[in-house]
Design an enzyme around this catalytic site. Structure first.
Site, PDB file in Angstrom:
ATOM      1  N   LYS A  22       0.837  -1.205   0.000  1.00 16.97           N
ATOM      2  CA  LYS A  22       0.000   0.000   0.000  1.00 16.97           C
ATOM      3  C   LYS A  22       0.870   1.252   0.000  1.00 16.97           C
ATOM      4  CE  LYS A  22      -1.859   1.559   4.037  1.00 16.97           C
ATOM      5  NZ  LYS A  22      -1.543   2.974   4.295  1.00 16.97           N
ATOM      6  N   ASN A  23       1.801   1.323   0.946  1.00 16.44           N
ATOM      7  CA  ASN A  23       2.565   2.564   1.092  1.00 16.44           C
ATOM      8  C   ASN A  23       3.506   2.819  -0.080  1.00 16.44           C
ATOM      9  OD1 ASN A  23       1.237   3.076   3.428  1.00 16.44           O
ATOM     10  ND2 ASN A  23       2.901   2.465   4.796  1.00 16.44           N
ATOM     11  N   CYS A 118      -4.941  13.329  12.837  1.00 21.61           N
ATOM     12  CA  CYS A 118      -4.935  11.932  12.461  1.00 21.61           C
ATOM     13  C   CYS A 118      -4.909  11.137  13.752  1.00 21.61           C
ATOM     14  CB  CYS A 118      -3.724  11.692  11.578  1.00 21.61           C
ATOM     15  SG  CYS A 118      -2.874  10.169  11.865  1.00 21.61           S
ATOM     16  N   ARG A 123       1.456  14.438  13.427  1.00 17.53           N
ATOM     17  CA  ARG A 123       2.010  14.238  12.083  1.00 17.53           C
ATOM     18  C   ARG A 123       2.091  15.527  11.248  1.00 17.53           C
ATOM     19  NH1 ARG A 123      -0.489   8.552  10.006  1.00 17.53           N
ATOM     20  NH2 ARG A 123       1.497   8.265   9.004  1.00 17.53           N
ATOM     21  N   ASP A 308       4.355   0.220  12.126  1.00 22.20           N
ATOM     22  CA  ASP A 308       3.135  -0.342  11.541  1.00 22.20           C
ATOM     23  C   ASP A 308       2.922  -1.814  11.913  1.00 22.20           C
ATOM     24  OD1 ASP A 308       2.367   2.030  10.431  1.00 22.20           O
ATOM     25  OD2 ASP A 308       2.944   1.544   8.388  1.00 22.20           O
ATOM     26  N   ARG A 400      -8.844  -0.051   4.120  1.00 20.52           N
ATOM     27  CA  ARG A 400      -7.800   0.879   3.653  1.00 20.52           C
ATOM     28  C   ARG A 400      -6.486   0.148   3.389  1.00 20.52           C
ATOM     29  NH1 ARG A 400      -6.255   5.116   7.519  1.00 20.52           N
ATOM     30  NH2 ARG A 400      -4.803   5.330   5.811  1.00 20.52           N
TER      31      ARG A 400
END
Ligand code: UD1
Length: 422
Positions: A22-23, A118, A123, A308, A400
């Site tokens: 994803k990233n 967030c 962030r 993560d 997501r």
């Protein structure tokens, strides 16, 4: 709203295919803005965040076509009709800020909404802004939007990041590919997603050296061409599914997994007593006997233990023999899964950026919910070994970042179902 119901069901066995990251995909997609020629991404993951980035790029005038059920993305930024990234899209996903560097480099101006709050901390974007300013950009904050321009074009410079931020490295790296002269990024992030981006940019004609180390050198070129590039495997999805048999017991092979993507994480699994083996097709994880050992974990930029995977690792350590200390060094406020795990019987003490987990014999299913992507999946993992039913709400977080989560876990024998909400 949909819910996911997991019932602890003993050992898992089989294979789980790992998707593209994803990233990585979220930073490769905005790279299209740097060139008039088409960019084709293969091995793209099918996720709602990718749809959000698609919507954002389309709002700027780029063409994005999803092929082969979403696994291939054909992007073209021949004509960019708009240079404003609107709040309505940017607020949904922080990675939207990755359009700033490329748009500024290609068009000489860009207006991008600040992402706003967030769930896992403040962030800010100061490192992105300072890096682009060092390349000659003038950036002003007005009405919640960053107004950036480079009337004389961007010029190469030395940029030293005070923290090795992934997003700031990506934004400035992309901008520097079209700047005049040489840019040197010091204390750059070393994540595999940065290497993947640099590899794709090189295919497009960029001159980049040193990605994967903390110093990246970019020799600016006049224009970039098109390219076709496969998205690297998702190391966070990989680590997440490696934890499924580690928590529930059994043996699972994660297809497409690579040790170099998850080195620090595998060291901790090993210390906990979980076996990991390279098979040529991926990574096989096995847990056979007894309780796992407690281990201490500190999150760090790559190649350290990834933030993560912190929530998912905590789910494992909840039933370890002994006390584990988890220190979160990347994001403040990233322990929202702890109170939910405690509803399942875990013993966790959170003080600032440190969580102390005292292992219990067994967790018990409970209704739970989470406020971010990785926290949500940690509760699913915990549910795989818990007694009874765990019912997770706010499932949209999972959409997501995890494609076909229910199908992948069902495929290795988990009892898991998604129930449609009203
Ligand atoms: C990326 C990942 C995210 C991952 C994180 C750390 C994407 C889309 N997201 O996020 O999943 O958790 O890397 O591996 O790739 N910071 C500043 N100023 C800035 C930028 C960042 O202070 O201008 C701080 C942040 O608040 C945070 C730390 O730096 O404390 C790390 O942030 P960063 O590495 O930039 O993460 P992201 O790129 O947002």
């Amino acid at each position: 709203m949909d819910q996911i119901i997991v019932t602890g069901n003993g050992e898992l066995s089989g294979e789980i295919p790992i998707a593209g990251a994803k990233n990585a995909c979220l930073t490769l997609m905005p790279a299209t803005l740097l060139s008039e020629e088409p960019l084709t991404l293969t091995n793209a993951p099918r996720l709602s965040d990718i749809k959000t980035m698609t919507e954002l790029l389309q709002s700027l005038g780029a063409e994005v076509t999803s092929l082969q059920g979403g696994q291939v993305l054909a992007l073209s930024s021949h004509d960019l009709s708009n240079h404003v990234a609107e709040y309505d899209i940017v607020r949904k996903m922080r990675a939207s800020n990755l359009v700033l560097g490329p748009m500024l480099a290609r068009l000489g101006h860009a207006v991008v909404s600040l992402p706003g709050g967030c769930a896992i901390g403040a962030r800010p974007m100061d490192l992105h802004i300072r890096g682009l300013e060092a390349l000659g950009a003038e950036i002003e904050l007005r009405d919640g939007y960053l107004h950036a321009k480079a009337p004389q074009g961007l010029k190469g410079a030395t940029v030293e990041f005070s923290f090795a931020s992934v997003g700031a490295t990506e934004n400035v790296l992309m901008a520097a590919t079209l700047a005049k002269g040489t840019t040197v990024l010091k204390n750059a992030a070393r994540e595999p997603e940065i290497v993947d981006l640099a590899t794709c940019l090189r295919k497009m004609g960029a001159r980049i050296e040193g990605d994967g180390t903390s110093q990246i050198t970019i020799e600016g070129v006049d224009r970039l061409s098109g390219a076709t590039h496969p998205v690297v495997a998702d190391r966070i999805e990989l680590g997440t599914y490696m934890l499924a048999p580690a928590i529930a017991g059994g043996e699972v092979e994660c297809l497409g997994g690579r040790l170099d993507l998850v080195g620090a994480f595998v060291e901790k699994l090993d210390a906990a007593g979980i076996g990991v083996e390279e098979t040529g097709r991926g990574l096989k994880v096995a847990r056979r006997n007894g309780r796992i050992r407690a281990v201490d974990v500190t999150t760090e930029p790559f190649p350290g233990f990834p933030t993560d995977l912190q929530a998912q690792m905590m789910a494992l350590l909840c039933t370890a023999d002994g006390t584990s200390v988890l220190e979160e060094k990347i994001f403040e406020n990233r322990f929202m899964h702890a109170p939910e795990l405690m509803r399942m019987g875990a013993q966790i003490d959170v003080h600032g950026g440190t969580a102390t987990v005292t292992g219990v014999d067994r967790l018990r299913g409970a209704p739970v919910m989470a406020t971010d992507l990785r926290a949500s999946v940690s509760l699913i993992l915990a549910g795989l070994a818990a007694e009874g039913e765990t019912v997770l709400s706010r499932v949209y977080h999972l959409d997501r970042g995890y494609e076909h989560l229910v199908r992948k876990l069902e495929g290795v024998g988990a009892r898991i179902e998604r129930v449609k909400g009203q």
